[in-house]
Design a protein around this motif. Structure first.
Motif, PDB file in Angstrom:
ATOM      1  N   LEU A 112      -6.516  -7.186   6.936  1.00  0.00           N
ATOM      2  CA  LEU A 112      -5.848  -8.082   7.884  1.00  0.00           C
ATOM      3  C   LEU A 112      -6.564  -9.436   7.875  1.00  0.00           C
ATOM      4  CD1 LEU A 112      -5.343  -5.857  11.062  1.00  0.00           C
ATOM      5  CD2 LEU A 112      -3.594  -6.579   9.423  1.00  0.00           C
ATOM      6  N   SER A 113      -5.825 -10.513   7.796  1.00  0.00           N
ATOM      7  CA  SER A 113      -6.417 -11.845   7.888  1.00  0.00           C
ATOM      8  C   SER A 113      -5.323 -12.848   8.266  1.00  0.00           C
ATOM      9  CB  SER A 113      -7.070 -12.255   6.559  1.00  0.00           C
ATOM     10  OG  SER A 113      -7.490 -13.604   6.649  1.00  0.00           O
ATOM     11  N   PRO A 114      -5.165 -13.108   9.568  1.00  0.00           N
ATOM     12  CA  PRO A 114      -4.116 -14.050   9.992  1.00  0.00           C
ATOM     13  C   PRO A 114      -4.226 -15.400   9.280  1.00  0.00           C
ATOM     14  CG  PRO A 114      -5.080 -12.954  11.890  1.00  0.00           C
ATOM     15  CD  PRO A 114      -5.893 -12.552  10.708  1.00  0.00           C
ATOM     16  N   ILE A 115      -5.462 -15.854   9.041  1.00  0.00           N
ATOM     17  CA  ILE A 115      -5.651 -17.167   8.401  1.00  0.00           C
ATOM     18  C   ILE A 115      -5.062 -17.185   6.984  1.00  0.00           C
ATOM     19  CG2 ILE A 115      -7.443 -18.718   7.479  1.00  0.00           C
ATOM     20  CD1 ILE A 115      -9.060 -18.065  10.019  1.00  0.00           C
ATOM     21  N   VAL A 118      -2.116 -12.658   6.049  1.00  0.00           N
ATOM     22  CA  VAL A 118      -1.987 -11.217   5.792  1.00  0.00           C
ATOM     23  C   VAL A 118      -1.938 -10.468   7.126  1.00  0.00           C
ATOM     24  CG1 VAL A 118      -2.979  -9.201   4.620  1.00  0.00           C
ATOM     25  CG2 VAL A 118      -3.308 -11.487   3.649  1.00  0.00           C
ATOM     26  N   GLY A 119      -0.782  -9.950   7.435  1.00  0.00           N
ATOM     27  CA  GLY A 119      -0.602  -9.145   8.644  1.00  0.00           C
ATOM     28  C   GLY A 119      -0.369  -7.701   8.247  1.00  0.00           C
ATOM     29  N   PRO A 120      -0.122  -6.806   9.205  1.00  0.00           N
ATOM     30  CA  PRO A 120       0.106  -5.391   8.884  1.00  0.00           C
ATOM     31  C   PRO A 120       1.271  -5.186   7.919  1.00  0.00           C
ATOM     32  CG  PRO A 120      -0.137  -5.704  11.242  1.00  0.00           C
ATOM     33  CD  PRO A 120      -0.083  -7.055  10.654  1.00  0.00           C
ATOM     34  N   GLU A 121       2.284  -6.067   7.995  1.00  0.00           N
ATOM     35  CA  GLU A 121       3.466  -5.909   7.121  1.00  0.00           C
ATOM     36  C   GLU A 121       3.108  -6.168   5.659  1.00  0.00           C
ATOM     37  OE1 GLU A 121       3.418  -8.150   9.694  1.00  0.00           O
ATOM     38  OE2 GLU A 121       4.229  -6.730  11.153  1.00  0.00           O
ATOM     39  N   ALA A 152     -11.669  -5.237  11.509  1.00  0.00           N
ATOM     40  CA  ALA A 152     -10.419  -5.389  12.274  1.00  0.00           C
ATOM     41  C   ALA A 152      -9.335  -4.484  11.693  1.00  0.00           C
ATOM     42  CB  ALA A 152      -9.973  -6.848  12.251  1.00  0.00           C
ATOM     43  N   TYR A 156      -7.297  -1.523  13.520  1.00  0.00           N
ATOM     44  CA  TYR A 156      -5.824  -1.478  13.541  1.00  0.00           C
ATOM     45  C   TYR A 156      -5.335  -0.099  13.115  1.00  0.00           C
ATOM     46  CZ  TYR A 156      -0.976  -2.717  12.766  1.00  0.00           C
ATOM     47  OH  TYR A 156       0.398  -2.752  12.829  1.00  0.00           O
ATOM     48  N   GLU A 159      -5.895   2.527  15.721  1.00  0.00           N
ATOM     49  CA  GLU A 159      -4.922   2.388  16.808  1.00  0.00           C
ATOM     50  C   GLU A 159      -3.572   3.027  16.444  1.00  0.00           C
ATOM     51  OE1 GLU A 159      -4.320   0.093  20.591  1.00  0.00           O
ATOM     52  OE2 GLU A 159      -6.100   0.593  19.481  1.00  0.00           O
ATOM     53  N   ILE A 160      -3.082   2.710  15.226  1.00  0.00           N
ATOM     54  CA  ILE A 160      -1.737   3.218  14.893  1.00  0.00           C
ATOM     55  C   ILE A 160      -1.744   4.679  14.439  1.00  0.00           C
ATOM     56  CG2 ILE A 160      -0.743   0.943  14.310  1.00  0.00           C
ATOM     57  CD1 ILE A 160      -0.908   2.053  11.355  1.00  0.00           C
TER      58      ILE A 160
ATOM     59  N   GLN B 158      -9.958 -16.037  13.430  1.00  0.00           N
ATOM     60  CA  GLN B 158      -8.815 -15.214  13.020  1.00  0.00           C
ATOM     61  C   GLN B 158      -7.920 -14.926  14.223  1.00  0.00           C
ATOM     62  OE1 GLN B 158      -7.950 -14.377  10.010  1.00  0.00           O
ATOM     63  NE2 GLN B 158      -9.704 -13.859   8.722  1.00  0.00           N
ATOM     64  N   TYR B 161      -5.955 -17.968  15.347  1.00  0.00           N
ATOM     65  CA  TYR B 161      -4.875 -18.240  14.391  1.00  0.00           C
ATOM     66  C   TYR B 161      -3.713 -17.285  14.634  1.00  0.00           C
ATOM     67  CZ  TYR B 161      -2.935 -20.076  10.074  1.00  0.00           C
ATOM     68  OH  TYR B 161      -2.143 -20.711   9.166  1.00  0.00           O
ATOM     69  N   LEU B 162      -4.068 -16.021  14.888  1.00  0.00           N
ATOM     70  CA  LEU B 162      -3.037 -15.009  15.164  1.00  0.00           C
ATOM     71  C   LEU B 162      -2.255 -15.368  16.429  1.00  0.00           C
ATOM     72  CD1 LEU B 162      -1.985 -12.113  14.336  1.00  0.00           C
ATOM     73  CD2 LEU B 162      -3.584 -11.234  16.014  1.00  0.00           C
ATOM     74  N   LEU B 170      -0.188  -5.258  18.711  1.00  0.00           N
ATOM     75  CA  LEU B 170      -1.029  -4.208  18.134  1.00  0.00           C
ATOM     76  C   LEU B 170      -2.116  -4.806  17.231  1.00  0.00           C
ATOM     77  CD1 LEU B 170      -0.767  -1.240  18.670  1.00  0.00           C
ATOM     78  CD2 LEU B 170       0.419  -0.982  16.493  1.00  0.00           C
ATOM     79  N   GLU B 171      -1.744  -5.826  16.485  1.00  0.00           N
ATOM     80  CA  GLU B 171      -2.724  -6.488  15.618  1.00  0.00           C
ATOM     81  C   GLU B 171      -3.763  -7.230  16.477  1.00  0.00           C
ATOM     82  OE1 GLU B 171      -1.187  -9.274  12.744  1.00  0.00           O
ATOM     83  OE2 GLU B 171      -3.174  -9.575  11.893  1.00  0.00           O
ATOM     84  N   SER B 174      -6.480  -5.002  17.599  1.00  0.00           N
ATOM     85  CA  SER B 174      -7.519  -4.667  16.620  1.00  0.00           C
ATOM     86  C   SER B 174      -8.564  -5.782  16.552  1.00  0.00           C
ATOM     87  CB  SER B 174      -6.908  -4.393  15.255  1.00  0.00           C
ATOM     88  OG  SER B 174      -6.249  -5.531  14.782  1.00  0.00           O
ATOM     89  N   TRP B 175      -8.124  -7.043  16.641  1.00  0.00           N
ATOM     90  CA  TRP B 175      -9.093  -8.155  16.657  1.00  0.00           C
ATOM     91  C   TRP B 175      -9.903  -8.106  17.947  1.00  0.00           C
ATOM     92  CZ3 TRP B 175     -10.319 -10.316  12.292  1.00  0.00           C
ATOM     93  CH2 TRP B 175      -9.388 -10.308  11.256  1.00  0.00           C
ATOM     94  N   ALA B 178     -12.696  -5.587  17.595  1.00  0.00           N
ATOM     95  CA  ALA B 178     -13.816  -6.111  16.792  1.00  0.00           C
ATOM     96  C   ALA B 178     -14.579  -7.170  17.594  1.00  0.00           C
ATOM     97  CB  ALA B 178     -13.276  -6.691  15.489  1.00  0.00           C
TER      98      ALA B 178
END
Lengths: 200, 352
Positions: A112-115, A118-121, A152, A156, A159-160, B158, B161-162, B170-171, B174-175, B178
């Protein structure tokens, strides 16, 4: 000042796109290929094309493979109650080299890296969820890197995967075997102390 | 720890400089613009990997050159160590005894404490500056702290940004998980450090002077990953609405009090003296933890201290190496180094 021909420059630029290859390395590889017998370059080019054409993703674990399902998923010798979740296909090679793990794998193809967008999808997470319905899986081993993004991603997944009521474990983090403790950095030692195990 | 030699090339207005320092009190004096503060800035970079000013490394390169090179010979106990920082087009590098290294490794051999006349007011008035000072203090006595802060900053970047780009709850959880793990480590370390520093201040100067640590997380129920995660859960909707993180160690506050009154309400001179007392108490704490003194860097010495403060400083730090800068010459220093504009006429005046 550019001193190389357009075709040489193009090759250098293409090689530079490969991770860990900088300009100097790209130039070295380029001139190695041009100075050697033309067969060396042609064989390499053919190997790249063939590997690219014949390599697919395993429809079960998303590992890179020449057949679907991959050898590990198709094997009757593997322990189908365990799935080890890794970031990249090459992580499987490292774990397989130990010869200790006999379970199955699942490749996320990243973290995972929003920057980086890269999201879960973008990760192969839904494929993992599908697998949990089909097998009698009793343990998921999270083998993501101990980086901020790796942690992270592990959170995730935890959690799921909660709803499946299976054992979720994370590979231990700490000292490398054979390392002299004096030469190990303090962050690694601290992690090893946090993850210490009882022996008596 | 003692700086023995310092070599600079292509740094700010100093094209080339090579000086030796005394193990006691050094004063670099010269006219404005001679490059005195740049010398302290170079020493600071070798300690923390970055400047005390908000400036890009590329802006530190001399106009006529395309790279800077800083080399320092340091003595810790009886061990001589060479520290190098270099910036070229392809990046910034640190070396320890000619081997590639990092700030954490370098800090085992060298740690500077920087006090400046231009930033003491900012330190007291700005929460961010105060946090930076405290962070640097803790980094000096706690080897893992910088790892906590760097990891936390990455996580925060991160998460923010999210929050700006997606509403995947849900995402976000997770952040937050952490972040709560790293936050509990930071808050716990800060709390323990402030307790120790207050104890040191009380030992040295009585109980009039105190630092109050006010974490952004509520710590009344304790400090743990779970407790902080619950608080992040409660703030989540507000954070989604505002598209930024609203709680965490990046918003922690530190307040300095003298006789129960915030430093902010004291005169400029009193602020300076009280802040200096905190620095001296930290230096003592550093000595107790590391069994050696740090190097004390003082910019604009004559503006920072009056005669009374100079005596106060020298009395309280008898064995520490001081590197100070000043427009004027002070004979009370052991080693006087005159820096002239263009630095070609560098002169060692006394014991040099």
């Amino acid at each position: 000042m550019e001193t190389f021909s357009l075709t040489i420059n193009k090759l250098i630029e293409e090689l530079k796109k490969i991770p860990t290859i900088g300009r100097k390395s790209a130039q070295r590889i380029c001139f190695y290929l041009l100075k050697k017998d033309p067969k060396v370059a042609l064989d390499l080019a053919a190997a790249i094309v063939e590997a690219r054409e014949k390599t697919i993703l395993c429809s079960i674990c998303y590992n890179l493979t020449g057949q679907d399902p991959c050898e590990i998923c198709a094997s009757k010798q593997r322990d189908t109650t365990k799935i080890c979740v890794v970031e990249e296909p090459f992580n499987i090679i490292s774990i397989e080299r130990t010869g200790l793990y006999k379970g199955l794998y699942h490749v996320l193809h990243g973290n995972l890296s929003p920057i980086k967008g890269v999201g879960p999808e973008e990760l192969k997470i839904s494929g993992l969820q599908k697998r949990l319905g089909g097998y009698s899986v009793s343990e998921i081993i999270l083998a993501t890197s101990p980086t901020t993004e790796g942690n992270a991603t592990a959170h995730y997944l935890t959690e799921i995967l909660k709803k499946y009521k299976i054992r979720i474990t994370r590979i231990a983090l700490g000292l490398p075997i054979g390392a002299d403790i004096d030469y190990v950095d303090s962050v690694t030692i601290a992690r090893a102390m946090e993850g210490r195990t009882e022996i008596l | 720890m003692i700086i023995q030699t310092l070599e600079l090339k292509g740094f700010r207005n100093l094209t080339s400089l090579d000086i030796s320092l005394s193990s006691q009190k050094n004063l670099i004096y010269g006219l404005n613009g001679a490059g005195k503060t740049s010398i302290l800035e170079a020493i600071f970079i070798l300690g923390f990997g970055k400047s005390f000013l908000k400036v890009k490394k590329s802006d530190l390169v001399n106009f006529d050159m395309n790279a800077f090179f800083l080399k320092m010979g340091v003595l810790k106990g009886s061990i001589e160590t060479e520290l190098i920082a270099s910036f070229k087009k392809n990046g910034f590098y640190l070396f320890l005894n000619k081997k590639n290294s990092n700030v954490v490794e370098l800090s085992k051999y060298f740690y500077p404490v920087f006090f400046s006349s231009s930033n003491y007011n900012r330190t007291i008035d700005s929460v961010t500056e105060m946090r930076k000072v405290i962070n640097r203090f803790i980094f000096g006595v706690h080897s893992l702290y910088i790892h906590y802060i760097l990891s936390y900053n990455k996580l925060l970047k991160q998460k923010n940004y999210l929050l700006k780009t997606t509403k995947n709850v849900l995402e976000l959880n997770s952040w937050n998980h952490a972040i709560s793990e790293m936050s509990s480590k930071i808050v716990d370390t800060r709390m323990q450090f402030i307790n120790k520093l207050n104890h040191e201040i009380e030992n040295k100067f009585g109980n009039h002077l105190t630092i109050l640590y006010k974490p952004s997380f509520d710590t009344n129920k304790g400090i743990s990953d779970d407790i902080f995660y619950q608080q992040l859960e409660k703030t989540k909707n507000l954070e989604i609405k505002n598209q930024k993180s609203m709680i965490g160690p990046h918003l922690d506050d530190f307040e300095f009090y003298f006789k129960s009154i915030n430093f902010k309400f004291y005169s400029s001179g009193e602020r300076k003296l009280h802040l200096l007392m905190i620095y001296i108490a930290f230096i003592e704490l550093f000595k107790k933890t590391k069994n050696q003194y740090p190097v004390f860097l003082i910019d604009d010495f004559d503006t920072t201290f009056d005669n009374q403060n100079i005596d106060f400083l020298l009395e309280n730090c008898p064995d520490i190496q001081v590197v100070a800068t000043s427009v004027h010459k002070f004979k009370s220093f052991d080693n006087l180094i005159e820096l002239k504009c263009g630095n070609k006429d560098l002169k060692r005046v006394k014991n040099g």
